[in-house]
Enzyme design. Structure first.
Site, mmCIF file in Angstrom:
data_model
loop_
_atom_site.group_PDB
_atom_site.id
_atom_site.type_symbol
_atom_site.label_atom_id
_atom_site.label_comp_id
_atom_site.label_asym_id
_atom_site.label_seq_id
_atom_site.Cartn_x
_atom_site.Cartn_y
_atom_site.Cartn_z
ATOM 1 N N ARG A 83 19.159 28.114 -16.280
ATOM 2 C CA ARG A 83 18.571 28.198 -17.607
ATOM 3 C C ARG A 83 19.677 28.188 -18.649
ATOM 4 N NH1 ARG A 83 14.115 31.237 -20.274
ATOM 5 N NH2 ARG A 83 14.543 30.910 -22.472
ATOM 6 N N ARG A 93 11.484 24.702 -20.333
ATOM 7 C CA ARG A 93 12.437 25.596 -19.693
ATOM 8 C C ARG A 93 12.358 25.522 -18.172
ATOM 9 N NH1 ARG A 93 11.061 29.811 -22.756
ATOM 10 N NH2 ARG A 93 11.538 28.534 -24.533
ATOM 11 N N ASP A 96 11.546 30.875 -16.984
ATOM 12 C CA ASP A 96 11.377 31.879 -18.021
ATOM 13 C C ASP A 96 10.799 33.126 -17.349
ATOM 14 O OD1 ASP A 96 11.360 32.775 -20.629
ATOM 15 O OD2 ASP A 96 9.504 31.747 -21.172
ATOM 16 N N ASP A 98 9.669 36.905 -18.367
ATOM 17 C CA ASP A 98 9.430 37.796 -19.501
ATOM 18 C C ASP A 98 8.858 39.124 -19.033
ATOM 19 O OD1 ASP A 98 10.072 35.854 -21.452
ATOM 20 O OD2 ASP A 98 8.028 35.068 -21.447
HETATM 21 N N1 ROI Z 1 3.307 27.131 -22.261
HETATM 22 C C1 ROI Z 1 2.842 27.408 -21.021
HETATM 23 N N2 ROI Z 1 1.711 26.835 -20.623
HETATM 24 N N3 ROI Z 1 3.482 28.253 -20.180
HETATM 25 C C2 ROI Z 1 4.641 28.875 -20.542
HETATM 26 O O1 ROI Z 1 5.210 29.645 -19.739
HETATM 27 C C3 ROI Z 1 5.168 28.619 -21.832
HETATM 28 N N4 ROI Z 1 6.313 29.210 -22.263
HETATM 29 C C4 ROI Z 1 6.771 29.001 -23.491
HETATM 30 C C5 ROI Z 1 6.087 28.124 -24.492
HETATM 31 C C6 ROI Z 1 7.066 27.069 -24.980
HETATM 32 C C7 ROI Z 1 5.608 28.989 -25.640
HETATM 33 N N5 ROI Z 1 4.937 27.460 -23.927
HETATM 34 C C8 ROI Z 1 4.459 27.728 -22.677
HETATM 35 O O2 ROI Z 1 7.878 29.637 -23.860
#
Ligand code: ROI
Length: 163
Positions: A83, A93, A96, A98
């Site tokens: 990343r 990405r 991710d 979170d």
């Molecule tokens: N959209 C989806 N469907 N899933 C994600 O994990 C995700 N993560 C993001 C943004 C770009 C907001 N859109 C996303 O960070």
């Protein structure tokens, strides 16, 4: 011991492999036990539509780590997946991770906002969370069941089991 929920997302490279790999890495974090994992879901991108579809999942962990130590561990996993942190807040990405919820805590610092600021608007977070803990109540007092009832699934669908 705190119960925390982690959102996993990927839409670059091989998203399924990246998420499966991230789950294995989360299982290896010291002082942290993976206690539940949702299915792996396909989701439509939130934000700019000129990016690949995502794969998303949610993990439940029981941890002795502080929220910031847990964040450090998750960012090490993101970094090892390649990343690159740049100005791509709404862009694609590789991986991710979170922190969605950390016990009942509300955290508002420069590095970390918990509950995650997008939690209530994101079907790809709410629906996998509901899958693993349908009785969950957020620190705001709202139930995950009510939030899921009122959200558009936006084409979200299960791709496969994660274990
Ligand atoms: N959209 C989806 N469907 N899933 C994600 O994990 C995700 N993560 C993001 C943004 C770009 C907001 N859109 C996303 O960070």
């Amino acid at each position: 011991m705190i119960t925390a929920y982690i959102g996993l997302g990927s839409n670059l490279g091989n998203p399924e492999e990246q998420i499966r790999d991230a789950v294995k890495q989360i299982e290896k974090i010291d002082d942290c036990a993976l206690t539940a994992i949702s299915s792996l879901y396909f989701s439509k991108p939130m934000g700019p539509q000129d990016q690949p579809d995502y794969m998303n999942a949610v993990a439940e962990v029981q941890t002795e780590l502080s929220a910031i130590k847990l964040l450090d561990a998750l960012q090490r996993i993101e970094n090892s997946a390649g990343r690159v942190r740049k100005d791509n807040r709404w862009g694609p990405r590789v991986l991710d991770l979170d922190i969605l919820l950390y016990g009942e805590s509300t955290i508002n610092t420069e590095r970390l906002i918990v509950p995650h600021y997008g939690l209530k608007e994101r079907e790809f977070v709410l629906i996998p969370l509901y899958e693993i803990i349908p009785s969950l109540i957020l620190p705001s007092g709202e139930s995950i069941a009510m939030l899921c009832n009122n959200i558009d699934a936006n084409g979200l669908k299960i791709h496969s089991k994660l274990r």
